[in-house]
Design an enzyme around this catalytic site. Structure first.
Site, PDB file in Angstrom:
ATOM      1  N   ARG A 189       0.883  -1.360   0.180  1.00 43.09           N
ATOM      2  CA  ARG A 189      -0.235  -0.012  -0.055  1.00 43.09           C
ATOM      3  C   ARG A 189       0.881   1.197   0.168  1.00 43.09           C
ATOM      4  NH1 ARG A 189      -3.890  -3.182   4.546  1.00 43.09           N
ATOM      5  NH2 ARG A 189      -4.715  -4.096   2.584  1.00 43.09           N
TER       6      ARG A 189
ATOM      7  N   SER B  28      14.194  32.914   6.924  1.00 41.61           N
ATOM      8  CA  SER B  28      14.878  32.043   7.769  1.00 41.61           C
ATOM      9  C   SER B  28      13.823  32.863   8.625  1.00 41.61           C
ATOM     10  CB  SER B  28      16.714  32.701   7.095  1.00 41.61           C
ATOM     11  OG  SER B  28      17.259  32.879   8.626  1.00 41.61           O
TER      12      SER B  28
ATOM     13  N   ARG C 188      11.678 -20.874  12.458  1.00 42.35           N
ATOM     14  CA  ARG C 188      10.925 -19.504  13.148  1.00 42.35           C
ATOM     15  C   ARG C 188      12.483 -18.593  13.748  1.00 42.35           C
ATOM     16  NH1 ARG C 188       5.980 -19.683  14.016  1.00 42.35           N
ATOM     17  NH2 ARG C 188       6.773 -17.634  14.771  1.00 42.35           N
TER      18      ARG C 188
ATOM     19  N   ARG D  75       6.478  -4.639  -6.214  1.00 39.73           N
ATOM     20  CA  ARG D  75       5.358  -5.070  -6.139  1.00 39.73           C
ATOM     21  C   ARG D  75       4.253  -6.025  -6.539  1.00 39.73           C
ATOM     22  NH1 ARG D  75       1.390  -5.656  -4.228  1.00 39.73           N
ATOM     23  NH2 ARG D  75      -0.746  -4.605  -4.226  1.00 39.73           N
TER      24      ARG D  75
ATOM     25  N   LYS E 112      16.875  35.282   3.011  1.00 40.52           N
ATOM     26  CA  LYS E 112      17.112  34.690   2.498  1.00 40.52           C
ATOM     27  C   LYS E 112      15.867  33.883   1.201  1.00 40.52           C
ATOM     28  CE  LYS E 112      19.403  31.912   3.781  1.00 40.52           C
ATOM     29  NZ  LYS E 112      20.161  31.000   4.583  1.00 40.52           N
TER      30      LYS E 112
ATOM     31  N   ASN F 144      15.448  30.087   0.535  1.00 38.96           N
ATOM     32  CA  ASN F 144      15.516  28.938   0.842  1.00 38.96           C
ATOM     33  C   ASN F 144      14.853  28.349   0.021  1.00 38.96           C
ATOM     34  OD1 ASN F 144      18.132  29.356   2.344  1.00 38.96           O
ATOM     35  ND2 ASN F 144      16.183  29.700   4.233  1.00 38.96           N
TER      36      ASN F 144
END
Length: 450
Positions: A117, A273, A312, A181, A279, A281
């Protein structure tokens, strides 16, 4: 997704919901419901009992925290969940809950369902990233920019080729995830030691029915201690994070103030920032890189847990639960932030051209040396040509003149190449080789896998 302090940053996107505690409990209940219905189909238990068990397999009806706290009694949450399920069904159905299965069947199949999923959600995000990259590759097929080697400017490339390189990594990750998958996420059903002895001759029929109902692969035999499926999923997720991290790293470098060839333009308030108002970014790329960062360690943890003893193991399968969830979550977050970064990305072709011109043609020195060998019809060898051009480059770097003039005035170079031809050879747009063909090939490969 939980409401942790860092979740909005490092657990972003739809994959996070597929690895929540509730998602794990639902996956375990999905196994129990499929086991009951498949057992009824095989004539092992009454149909009415199977339907009653399946009706009670809704995670919202269970106290997840209580199940978790009771897991210490037997070392896994499957036991207390089976007990809780048994108390919810009618007395007639109670005898048939979990028939023939062991706790590891529940947890391993749940791990495969959670992974499947998550992969489905992840592949949707990867398709979005790939489409955005393909658009950049097509749009900027002829947008010339500096190539960079060891962080230094090198011969020119195009931004389209750069984006195609990014796309290639994402396409490869998609291909790997799709294959796993489809072929490798398998149901686990073997009973106590992998023989399904409790079901007599009906074990394989029930196994096939569970796989069909859960849309997981039917394994050749139980894989309680053969953990290649977990290892393959882990390495594919690590590969995906690597592809994302490479793109994110490139974007953050290209967005540096001194380079400024790309910028993320997000909604107001993004990229700022706490102390520096100026800034801009590339925050989505930063978060993509940050999310991808833990992947190698998580992959290593899962590979390190691969040695399971006998039929196991004692502790090895338990050691997989948390790193698998974290690896799925962090990969989903990395891809999610990459999509956002690419949606926000703006390319500055003028800045790219300006950066190319900063070296005064030095990036094209290789082109001049190759042409000198050709123009001299081999009279000037490759090494001699390279040495002559390198001497002119050193003079240009020492501010002894413009490179084109130094090359034209060199006795050896000037003998075979005129100034006009040298100027052509120093034009970045004329030294792109097969860049456009490589872009086309990459786009064709992406389209073939879409």
């Amino acid at each position: 997704m939980s409401d942790g302090l860092f979740d909005a940053v490092l657990a972003a996107g739809p994959v996070a919901g597929q690895v929540s505690d509730r998602a794990w409990v639902q996956a375990m209940l999905d196994f129990e419901g499929a086991l009951a219905l498949a057992s009824a189909d095989a004539g092992v238990i009454p149909t009415a009992a199977a339907e009653e068990i399946a009706r009670q397999c809704r995670a919202d009806d269970y106290g997840i925290a209580e199940i978790g706290s009771r897991a210490v009694d037997i070392g896994n949450p499957a036991g207390p969940l089976v007990r809780a399920l048994t108390t919810r069904v009618t007395p007639q159905a109670a005898a048939y809950v979990h028939l023939g299965a062991t706790s590891q069947d529940v947890s391993d199949t749940a791990a495969m369902l959670v992974t499947a999923r998550s992969f489905d959600a992840l592949r949707t995000e990867l398709r979005s990233a790939a489409a955005l990259l393909a658009g950049l590759a097509e749009e900027h097929a002829y947008t010339v920019m500096p190539g960079r080697s060891l962080l230094q400017q090198a011969p020119p490339v195009t931004f389209g080729l750069t984006a195609a390189g990014w796309l290639s990594g994402i396409t490869a990750a998609q291909s790997r995830l799709n294959a796993i998958r489809r072929d490798r996420l398998a149901v686990q059903f073997g009973g106590a030691v992998g023989t399904l002895a409790a079901l007599g001759d009906n074990g394989i029929r029930v196994l096939s029915g569970i796989a069909q109902r859960l849309e997981l692969t039917e394994p050749v035999l139980p894989w309680h201690t053969e953990r290649s499926r977990i290892a393959e999923a882990a390495t594919a997720l690590g590969q995906t994070c690597g592809a994302v991290a490479k793109i994110a790293r490139d974007i953050t470098l290209l967005a540096q103030t001194e380079i400024g060839e790309v910028v993320e333009l997000g909604p107001a308030g993004t990229g700022g920032s706490s102390t520096m108002p100026h800034k801009r970014n590339p925050v989505a790329a930063v978060l993509a890189a940050g999310s991808a960062g833990p992947a190698p360690g998580l992959v290593a943890a899962l590979l390190g847990a691969s040695a399971h003893e006998h039929q196991r193991a004692a502790g090895a399968w338990h050691a997989e639960w948390r790193p698998l969830s974290e690896l799925l979550r962090t990969t989903g977050s990395a891809v999610h932030w990459l999509v956002i970064s690419l949606e926000r990305l703006r390319v500055d072709p003028e800045r790219m051209r300006s950066n190319l011109e900063r070296t005064g043609g030095l990036l094209l020195a290789e082109n001049v040396a190759i042409e000198l060998v050709s123009a001299s019809q081999g009279a000037v060898g490759r090494q001699t040509a390279g040495d002559a051009v390198a001497a002119c480059c050193r003079a240009a770097l020492a501010d002894c003149g413009e490179l084109v003039e130094l090359l034209a005035d060199d006795p050896l170079i000037g003998q075979y190449l005129e100034r006009r031809r040298l100027a052509e050879l120093l034009d970045p747009a004329g030294y792109l080789g097969s860049a456009d063909e490589f872009i086309r090939r990459t786009l064709d490969d992406w389209k073939a896998q879409s």
